[in-house]
Design a protein around this motif. Structure first.
Motif, PDB file in Angstrom:
ATOM      1  N   GLY A  65       0.696  -1.250   0.112  1.00  0.00           N
ATOM      2  CA  GLY A  65       0.069  -0.099   0.201  1.00  0.00           C
ATOM      3  C   GLY A  65       0.939   1.145   0.175  1.00  0.00           C
ATOM      4  N   VAL A 121      -6.889   7.785   4.001  1.00  0.00           N
ATOM      5  CA  VAL A 121      -7.820   6.770   4.544  1.00  0.00           C
ATOM      6  C   VAL A 121      -6.900   6.147   5.722  1.00  0.00           C
ATOM      7  CG1 VAL A 121      -8.525   6.122   2.079  1.00  0.00           C
ATOM      8  CG2 VAL A 121      -6.383   5.122   2.968  1.00  0.00           C
ATOM      9  N   PRO A 139      -7.132   2.163   7.082  1.00  0.00           N
ATOM     10  CA  PRO A 139      -7.658   0.915   7.078  1.00  0.00           C
ATOM     11  C   PRO A 139      -7.916   0.089   8.276  1.00  0.00           C
ATOM     12  CG  PRO A 139      -5.498   0.786   6.349  1.00  0.00           C
ATOM     13  CD  PRO A 139      -5.761   2.091   6.583  1.00  0.00           C
ATOM     14  N   ARG A 157      -6.382  -0.388  -8.597  1.00  0.00           N
ATOM     15  CA  ARG A 157      -6.846  -0.573  -7.521  1.00  0.00           C
ATOM     16  C   ARG A 157      -7.338  -1.857  -7.153  1.00  0.00           C
ATOM     17  NH1 ARG A 157      -9.801   5.039  -6.403  1.00  0.00           N
ATOM     18  NH2 ARG A 157     -10.302   4.169  -4.491  1.00  0.00           N
ATOM     19  N   VAL A 196      -3.487  -2.331   0.267  1.00  0.00           N
ATOM     20  CA  VAL A 196      -4.610  -1.987   1.163  1.00  0.00           C
ATOM     21  C   VAL A 196      -4.862  -0.651   0.576  1.00  0.00           C
ATOM     22  CG1 VAL A 196      -3.105  -0.772   2.718  1.00  0.00           C
ATOM     23  CG2 VAL A 196      -5.206  -1.609   3.310  1.00  0.00           C
ATOM     24  N   ASP A 197      -4.130   0.461  -0.134  1.00  0.00           N
ATOM     25  CA  ASP A 197      -4.534   1.442  -0.685  1.00  0.00           C
ATOM     26  C   ASP A 197      -3.423   2.096  -1.704  1.00  0.00           C
ATOM     27  OD1 ASP A 197      -2.352   2.576   0.952  1.00  0.00           O
ATOM     28  OD2 ASP A 197      -3.528   3.490   2.337  1.00  0.00           O
ATOM     29  N   PRO A 217      -8.576   3.925  -1.193  1.00  0.00           N
ATOM     30  CA  PRO A 217      -8.541   2.365  -0.816  1.00  0.00           C
ATOM     31  C   PRO A 217      -8.330   1.747  -1.989  1.00  0.00           C
ATOM     32  CG  PRO A 217     -10.550   3.731   0.374  1.00  0.00           C
ATOM     33  CD  PRO A 217      -9.568   4.642  -0.583  1.00  0.00           C
ATOM     34  N   TYR A 266      -8.525  -2.990   1.243  1.00  0.00           N
ATOM     35  CA  TYR A 266      -8.883  -1.946   2.430  1.00  0.00           C
ATOM     36  C   TYR A 266      -9.551  -2.514   3.462  1.00  0.00           C
ATOM     37  CZ  TYR A 266     -10.052   2.406   4.533  1.00  0.00           C
ATOM     38  OH  TYR A 266     -10.448   3.293   5.466  1.00  0.00           O
ATOM     39  N   LYS A 267     -10.613  -3.458   3.378  1.00  0.00           N
ATOM     40  CA  LYS A 267     -11.371  -4.074   4.387  1.00  0.00           C
ATOM     41  C   LYS A 267     -10.898  -5.095   4.604  1.00  0.00           C
ATOM     42  CE  LYS A 267     -15.281  -1.291   3.116  1.00  0.00           C
ATOM     43  NZ  LYS A 267     -17.127  -1.215   2.452  1.00  0.00           N
ATOM     44  N   THR A 308      -1.924  -8.036   3.215  1.00  0.00           N
ATOM     45  CA  THR A 308      -1.928  -6.650   2.764  1.00  0.00           C
ATOM     46  C   THR A 308      -1.272  -6.076   3.919  1.00  0.00           C
ATOM     47  OG1 THR A 308      -3.306  -4.901   2.012  1.00  0.00           O
ATOM     48  CG2 THR A 308      -4.077  -5.918   3.771  1.00  0.00           C
TER      49      THR A 308
END
Length: 202
Positions: free
Chosen positions: A2, A8, A10, A89, A113-114, A119, A123-124, A177
């Motif tokens: 990332g 952001v 995460p 992305r 992750v970004d 994101p 990311y989640k 990630t």
């Protein structure tokens, strides 16, 4: 994995989603395969028999709305796992010189992750919970279905390579990630790793 976009932050998985204090969880903390709900009260799902080897082509994680193609990844010159292109992305990669998802052993999938725009695909990842489902579509037309066993966060200096990358006697999956806090000077301080085992084929 990332670029640390400053817009952001995460999510980080809670300690309750890690392996228990004995270090176990593979096979004992596995869940029902449901893509909804929390890990509370989840039941153990037996491991499925290993599949033959076949390249993965796509990854789906319904609980966090991930649906991404998979690229083949190798190793960098320093021996670390390569990463997917930072400018895209919604793409992840799998370690093509290791086991394929569904075959016996630990298959490795990694993604950002970004990136500089916000994101990215994982990311989640930190919001996954034990027992939730991960699906990997393969080039042989079959889909390997995994159940999440645990999520853990590691500082870069303490990354347990043997635990994450080591061989296993059944089909397992690691989804990796960046995470563990962010430094403006050095980027993300660690990694989030989701551990899962094969529970079905469709």
């Amino acid at each position: 994995m990332g670029n640390g976009s400053k817009q952001v932050t995460p999510p980080t998985p809670p300690a309750s989603e890690a392996f228990d204090s004995t270090g176990s969880g593979s096979g004992t903390n596995s869940g029902s395969g449901s893509s909804s709900g929390t890990s509370a009260g989840h039941r153990v799902t037996p491991a499925a028999a290993p599949m033959s080897s076949a390249a993965p082509v796509a990854l789906r994680i319904p609980a966090i709305k991930v649906d991404t193609p998979l690229l083949g990844l190798g190793l960098d010159r320093d021996g670390s796992l390569d990463v997917p292109p930072t400018g895209v992305r919604n793409v992840a990669g799998w370690y093509k010189d290791g086991p394929s998802p569904g075959a016996k052993g630990s298959a490795i999938i990694a993604g950002h992750v970004d990136n500089a725009r916000g994101p990215a695909v994982f990311y989640k990842l930190g919001t996954l919970r034990k027992g939730q489902r991960i699906e990997v579509a393969r080039a042989d037309g079959r889909t390997a279905v995994f159940s999440v066993d645990a999520l853990e966060v590691y500082e870069n200096a303490d990354f347990p390579e043997r635990k994450v990358y080591g061989s296993t006697d059944r089909p397992e999956l690691r989804v990796i990630t960046c995470g563990g806090g962010f430094s403006k000077k050095t980027g993300y301080k660690g990694n989030v790793v989701a551990y899962a085992h094969l529970t079905g084929v469709k």
